[in-house]
Write a protein that holds these residues in place. Structure first.
Motif, short mmCIF file in Angstrom:
data_model
loop_
_atom_site.label_atom_id
_atom_site.label_comp_id
_atom_site.label_asym_id
_atom_site.label_seq_id
_atom_site.Cartn_x
_atom_site.Cartn_y
_atom_site.Cartn_z
N LEU A 45 0.84 -1.20 0.00
CA LEU A 45 0.00 0.00 0.00
C LEU A 45 0.87 1.25 0.00
O LEU A 45 0.60 2.21 -0.73
CB LEU A 45 -0.93 0.00 1.22
CG LEU A 45 -1.80 1.24 1.39
CD1 LEU A 45 -2.80 1.36 0.24
CD2 LEU A 45 -2.52 1.20 2.73
N LEU A 46 1.93 1.24 0.80
CA LEU A 46 2.86 2.37 0.80
C LEU A 46 3.46 2.56 -0.59
O LEU A 46 3.58 3.69 -1.07
CB LEU A 46 3.97 2.14 1.84
CG LEU A 46 5.07 3.19 1.88
CD1 LEU A 46 4.52 4.55 2.29
CD2 LEU A 46 6.18 2.75 2.81
N GLN A 48 2.06 1.81 -3.44
CA GLN A 48 1.03 2.39 -4.30
C GLN A 48 0.86 3.89 -4.02
O GLN A 48 0.69 4.68 -4.95
CB GLN A 48 -0.31 1.68 -4.07
CG GLN A 48 -0.42 0.33 -4.72
CD GLN A 48 -0.29 0.41 -6.23
OE1 GLN A 48 0.59 -0.20 -6.80
NE2 GLN A 48 -1.14 1.16 -6.88
N ILE A 49 0.94 4.27 -2.76
CA ILE A 49 0.81 5.69 -2.40
C ILE A 49 1.97 6.49 -3.00
O ILE A 49 1.78 7.55 -3.59
CB ILE A 49 0.74 5.86 -0.87
CG1 ILE A 49 -0.59 5.31 -0.35
CG2 ILE A 49 0.91 7.32 -0.47
CD1 ILE A 49 -0.67 5.17 1.16
N VAL A 50 3.19 5.95 -2.85
CA VAL A 50 4.37 6.64 -3.40
C VAL A 50 4.25 6.74 -4.92
O VAL A 50 4.52 7.79 -5.51
CB VAL A 50 5.67 5.91 -2.98
CG1 VAL A 50 6.87 6.45 -3.73
CG2 VAL A 50 5.88 6.03 -1.48
N GLN A 51 3.83 5.65 -5.56
CA GLN A 51 3.68 5.67 -7.02
C GLN A 51 2.65 6.71 -7.45
O GLN A 51 2.88 7.46 -8.40
CB GLN A 51 3.28 4.29 -7.53
CG GLN A 51 3.22 4.22 -9.04
CD GLN A 51 2.79 2.87 -9.55
OE1 GLN A 51 1.94 2.21 -8.96
NE2 GLN A 51 3.39 2.45 -10.65
N GLN A 52 1.54 6.78 -6.76
CA GLN A 52 0.51 7.76 -7.11
C GLN A 52 1.00 9.19 -6.88
O GLN A 52 0.61 10.11 -7.60
CB GLN A 52 -0.78 7.50 -6.32
CG GLN A 52 -1.54 6.29 -6.80
CD GLN A 52 -1.90 6.40 -8.27
OE1 GLN A 52 -2.42 7.41 -8.74
NE2 GLN A 52 -1.60 5.35 -9.03
N MET A 53 1.86 9.38 -5.89
CA MET A 53 2.43 10.72 -5.68
C MET A 53 3.32 11.10 -6.86
O MET A 53 3.27 12.24 -7.32
CB MET A 53 3.22 10.76 -4.37
CG MET A 53 2.33 10.74 -3.14
SD MET A 53 3.25 10.65 -1.59
CE MET A 53 4.23 12.12 -1.64
N THR A 69 9.59 4.65 -7.58
CA THR A 69 8.84 4.10 -6.44
C THR A 69 9.64 3.01 -5.75
O THR A 69 9.75 2.99 -4.52
CB THR A 69 7.48 3.55 -6.91
OG1 THR A 69 6.72 4.60 -7.49
CG2 THR A 69 6.71 2.95 -5.76
#
Length: 160
Positions: A45-46, A48-53, A69
């Motif tokens: 999940l972390l 995915q969050i970094v990738q979306q940022m 990422t």
């Protein structure tokens, strides 16, 4: 027929065996499975969050954001390893921390920290390749085998 005598246990030996049975890890514990799933999922999940940022704030495409990422996750893992936090998480979560790329980064950073006093070349460099070497060799060999199999079963790609 050979008779086997049963060895009589002293009180100290009996006490030790009882203590050993209490401390023995269980064969299967559902809570261990849940902790590994939870922590492995949180690491993903972390990611995915970094990738979306990177996608939303940095203007990267999803494909372009993948490499940075992984770099950020490896950096976080190395920092947590050097602070001694990652090992505590790994003790609690078990295999949940070993599966993602952060587990590999933790293994390499731990080896570097452990052998740093032996010098840069023999200690740090040598111990890093104890972990990375087999992974790189296996990855290269597996890519070669898959590439050969792909060429054999898909002859249209040869010659462009």
């Amino acid at each position: 027929m050979v008779s086997q005598k049963k060895k009589k246990l002293t009180p100290v030996m009996q006490e030790y065996q009882e203590l050993a049975k209490k401390r023995e890890p269980s064969k299967f514990a559902f809570n261990k499975l849940c902790r590994a799933f939870l922590v492995g999922g949180l690491i993903c999940l972390l990611g995915q969050i970094v990738q979306q940022m990177f996608v939303r704030l940095g203007g990267f495409s999803v494909k372009e954001a993948s490499s940075p990422t992984v770099g950020v996750l490896v950096l976080i893992s190395v920092i947590l390893t050097s602070l001694g936090v990652y090992d505590k998480i790994a003790q609690w979560a078990g295999a949940g921390t070993a599966v993602p790329v952060t587990g590999f980064a933790n293994a390499m950073a731990s080896a570097a920290i452990e052998y740093r006093r032996d010098g840069i070349v023999l200690g740090l460099g040598g111990s890093l390749f104890k972990v990375a070497g087999p992974v790189i060799v296996f990855g290269t060999f597996a890519a070669f085998v898959v590439g050969i199999a792909y060429v054999i079963f898909n002859p249209n790609i040869v010659g462009g």
